[in-house]
Motif scaffolding. Structure first.
Motif, short mmCIF file in Angstrom:
data_model
loop_
_atom_site.label_atom_id
_atom_site.label_comp_id
_atom_site.label_asym_id
_atom_site.label_seq_id
_atom_site.Cartn_x
_atom_site.Cartn_y
_atom_site.Cartn_z
N GLN A 51 0.82 -1.21 0.00
CA GLN A 51 0.00 0.00 0.00
C GLN A 51 0.86 1.26 0.00
O GLN A 51 0.53 2.25 -0.66
CB GLN A 51 -0.94 0.00 1.21
CG GLN A 51 -2.03 1.07 1.14
CD GLN A 51 -2.92 0.93 -0.09
OE1 GLN A 51 -3.44 -0.15 -0.36
NE2 GLN A 51 -3.08 2.00 -0.85
N PHE A 52 1.97 1.23 0.73
CA PHE A 52 2.85 2.41 0.74
C PHE A 52 3.41 2.65 -0.65
O PHE A 52 3.51 3.80 -1.11
CB PHE A 52 3.98 2.27 1.75
CG PHE A 52 4.75 3.55 1.97
CD1 PHE A 52 4.41 4.40 3.00
CD2 PHE A 52 5.77 3.93 1.11
CE1 PHE A 52 5.10 5.61 3.19
CE2 PHE A 52 6.46 5.12 1.29
CZ PHE A 52 6.11 5.96 2.33
N VAL A 53 3.82 1.58 -1.34
CA VAL A 53 4.35 1.71 -2.70
C VAL A 53 3.31 2.35 -3.61
O VAL A 53 3.61 3.27 -4.40
CB VAL A 53 4.79 0.33 -3.26
CG1 VAL A 53 5.23 0.46 -4.71
CG2 VAL A 53 5.90 -0.26 -2.41
N VAL A 54 2.06 1.89 -3.50
CA VAL A 54 0.97 2.43 -4.31
C VAL A 54 0.74 3.90 -3.99
O VAL A 54 0.67 4.76 -4.88
CB VAL A 54 -0.33 1.62 -4.09
CG1 VAL A 54 -1.52 2.30 -4.77
CG2 VAL A 54 -0.16 0.21 -4.62
N ASP A 55 0.62 4.21 -2.71
CA ASP A 55 0.31 5.58 -2.29
C ASP A 55 1.45 6.54 -2.65
O ASP A 55 1.20 7.67 -3.09
CB ASP A 55 0.05 5.63 -0.79
CG ASP A 55 -1.23 4.91 -0.39
OD1 ASP A 55 -2.06 4.65 -1.28
OD2 ASP A 55 -1.37 4.58 0.81
N PHE A 56 2.68 6.11 -2.44
CA PHE A 56 3.82 6.96 -2.76
C PHE A 56 3.85 7.26 -4.26
O PHE A 56 4.06 8.41 -4.67
CB PHE A 56 5.14 6.29 -2.35
CG PHE A 56 6.35 7.07 -2.75
CD1 PHE A 56 6.86 8.05 -1.92
CD2 PHE A 56 6.98 6.84 -3.98
CE1 PHE A 56 7.98 8.79 -2.30
CE2 PHE A 56 8.09 7.58 -4.36
CZ PHE A 56 8.60 8.56 -3.52
N THR A 57 3.67 6.23 -5.07
CA THR A 57 3.73 6.41 -6.52
C THR A 57 2.62 7.36 -6.99
O THR A 57 2.85 8.23 -7.84
CB THR A 57 3.62 5.05 -7.24
OG1 THR A 57 4.65 4.19 -6.76
CG2 THR A 57 3.76 5.22 -8.74
N LYS A 58 1.44 7.20 -6.42
CA LYS A 58 0.33 8.10 -6.76
C LYS A 58 0.68 9.54 -6.40
O LYS A 58 0.39 10.48 -7.16
CB LYS A 58 -0.94 7.66 -6.03
CG LYS A 58 -2.17 8.47 -6.36
CD LYS A 58 -3.40 7.95 -5.61
CE LYS A 58 -4.63 8.77 -5.92
NZ LYS A 58 -5.82 8.28 -5.17
N LYS A 59 1.32 9.71 -5.24
CA LYS A 59 1.69 11.06 -4.77
C LYS A 59 2.75 11.70 -5.65
O LYS A 59 2.69 12.91 -5.94
CB LYS A 59 2.18 10.96 -3.32
CG LYS A 59 2.67 12.27 -2.73
CD LYS A 59 2.97 12.13 -1.25
CE LYS A 59 4.06 11.11 -0.96
NZ LYS A 59 4.38 11.02 0.49
N ILE A 60 3.71 10.91 -6.09
CA ILE A 60 4.86 11.46 -6.82
C ILE A 60 4.62 11.50 -8.32
O ILE A 60 5.33 12.19 -9.07
CB ILE A 60 6.15 10.65 -6.50
CG1 ILE A 60 7.38 11.55 -6.58
CG2 ILE A 60 6.29 9.44 -7.40
CD1 ILE A 60 7.51 12.54 -5.46
N GLN A 61 3.59 10.79 -8.79
CA GLN A 61 3.34 10.66 -10.24
C GLN A 61 3.23 12.00 -10.97
O GLN A 61 3.79 12.15 -12.06
CB GLN A 61 2.08 9.81 -10.46
CG GLN A 61 1.97 9.26 -11.86
CD GLN A 61 0.83 8.24 -11.97
OE1 GLN A 61 0.17 7.92 -10.99
NE2 GLN A 61 0.60 7.73 -13.16
N PRO A 62 2.55 13.01 -10.42
CA PRO A 62 2.46 14.28 -11.14
C PRO A 62 3.81 14.94 -11.39
O PRO A 62 3.94 15.76 -12.30
CB PRO A 62 1.60 15.15 -10.20
CG PRO A 62 0.82 14.17 -9.38
CD PRO A 62 1.73 13.00 -9.19
N HIS A 63 4.81 14.58 -10.59
CA HIS A 63 6.13 15.20 -10.73
C HIS A 63 7.05 14.42 -11.66
O HIS A 63 8.12 14.91 -12.03
CB HIS A 63 6.79 15.32 -9.36
CG HIS A 63 5.97 16.09 -8.36
ND1 HIS A 63 5.89 17.46 -8.35
CD2 HIS A 63 5.15 15.67 -7.35
CE1 HIS A 63 5.09 17.85 -7.37
NE2 HIS A 63 4.63 16.78 -6.75
#
Length: 430
Positions: free
Chosen positions: A100-112
């Motif tokens: 879940q952390f991998v998913v959430d982190f990637t979602k957070k950083i994806q716009p950048h």
């Protein structure tokens, strides 16, 4: 995205070294610093130990993590590459980062990602630092990915730095001499932060001395402080007798990592622990003994002279460059077996000729390849190996090669799988 979709995105959207090689290597720290800035600089929120080196940095990192865990510290561990599961790269107290952390982190950083265009490695470093900060680890053991000076991990200011050794590897990126490679590894030295060097050579010592002097970095040469004077096997444990040179003190250590090359890594680890104790970390002799005896159980390390099958013995080792293969050959010389079967594959950008010259000619070979673009074609490898009197069959997949090697073996034979981290990672343990 769910976890599998996230992993697919990371692997296919970002340049990844294991797949495309040098083209994925970013020669500055700008992207990592930008990512850390976006994440509120997580790398400044926990203590670290930074570990570089051509060989042994993975084992050294896991040994130190096991010792810190045994001492009661919440311990992060960042290593690369992974063998089977992406989450092996980022652990706390031996437990992999949550899906879940991998998913959430990637979602957070994806716009950048479109804006910064980071590499896969830069994203994983930022992910590890963010995870360790949010989980409030007491310390994180951080293994350099490649080189040191320009490696993404080199944004940290550690408690202690470690350089295990210098050998000829990744010459297309780090330089074509021991001096040039040593300079890149020495790039992790920080002002006033002790650096423990596990091995020096005539070519590397002046480089280390020059960089440490310029940066006012206290440098400790581990084998000038301690020496492994004897070792033996006992029930798959390596027992090592270590002499502390300035006090004539003798101690015995049991390691669950049985490769004899671990005797060098052990000396480096013990000196690194000593330097950390000097800085106030509460690590007892009993913590060291227990941690070293239980590295695999505490950290999940595998692929270092790892026995996965008996009758015949099947052993995995991630040794893949000149020094790594030399260590394997030395290990074979003290190992008892009837016939030797070697499942072997490499990647295209390694010094193939140097490695093939070192391999034992009496072995039966099973040439194969990992399912990555960097893999050297098994048929091509077979042809090159024949020039050095190394003969066998080629196989399109690693597990076909392993299966045939076992089927061709008697119970007192030895099947060794080596040549690339990615070859070992393909082996099905069940």
């Amino acid at each position: 995205m769910d976890y599998q979709q996230t992993i697919d995105y990371l692997f296919h959207r970002l340049p990844i070294f294991s797949r495309i090689g040098a083209a994925a290597y970013k020669k500055d720290l700008d992207n990592t610093l930008q990512l850390c800035e976006i994440l509120d600089n997580p790398h400044k929120k926990f203590k670290t130990v930074h570990i570089a080196g051509t060989n042994g940095k993975g084992s050294t990192s896991h040994m130190l993590a096991a010792i810190f865990q045994t001492a009661g510290y919440k311990t992060g561990l960042y290593t690369s590459p992974h063998l089977k599961d992406f989450r092996e790269r980022i652990k706390i107290n031996g437990n992999m980062i949550s899906e879940q952390f991998v998913v959430d982190f990637t979602k957070k950083i994806q716009p950048h990602i479109d804006e910064i265009e980071p590499s896969f490695f830069e994203i994983t470093v930022a992910m590890a630092f963010d995870y360790f900060a949010k989980e409030e680890v007491d310390i994180a053991i951080v293994e350099v990915g490649l080189g040191g000076r320009l490696d993404s991990t080199n944004v940290i200011t550690p408690e202690v730095s470690v350089i295990t050794n210098i050998g000829m590897d990744h010459m297309n990126i780090l330089g074509d001499s021991l001096e040039k490679i040593a300079f890149e590894k020495a790039g992790i030295m920080k002002p006033e932060i002790p650096v423990v060097v596990g091995e020096i050579l005539p070519e590397t010592k002046p480089v280390f001395e020059e960089v440490s002097s310029a940066r006012k970095t206290p440098m400790i040469i581990a084998p000038e402080k301690r020496r492994s004077i004897d070792w033996k096997y006992n029930h798959h444990l390596l027992t090592v007798e270590v002499s502390t040179l300035h006090t004539d003190e003798m101690n015995f250590y049991e390691l669950d990592l049985p490769g004899i090359y671990q005797t060098k890594n052990l000396v480096t680890v013990l000196e690194a622990v000593h330097q950390l104790q000097q800085k106030g970390w509460k690590i007892s002799h009993e913590n060291i003994l227990h941690g070293l005896k239980n590295v695999k159980k505490l950290t999940g390390l595998f692929g270092r002279w790892q026995i996965i099958h008996q009758n015949p013995s099947v052993i995995l080792d991630v040794g893949h460059n000149e020094d790594g293969i030399k260590a394997i050959v030395s290990q074979l010389e003290v190992t008892t077996y009837h016939r030797l079967h070697i499942v072997f594959g490499m990647v295209k950008d390694k010094d193939i000729t140097t490695v093939l010259k070192l391999l034992p000619k009496h072995a039966i070979y099973y040439f194969t390849q990992a399912p990555i673009p960097r893999a050297l074609d098994a048929g091509t490898l077979k042809e090159e190996a024949a020039k050095f009197d190394l003969f066998g069959k080629s196989f399109p997949t690693v597990n076909e090669a392993v299966k045939d090697a076992i089927a061709s073996s008697e119970k007192d034979d030895l099947v060794l799988v080596c040549g690339s981290v990615f070859i070992v990672g393909e082996v099905q343990l069940s």
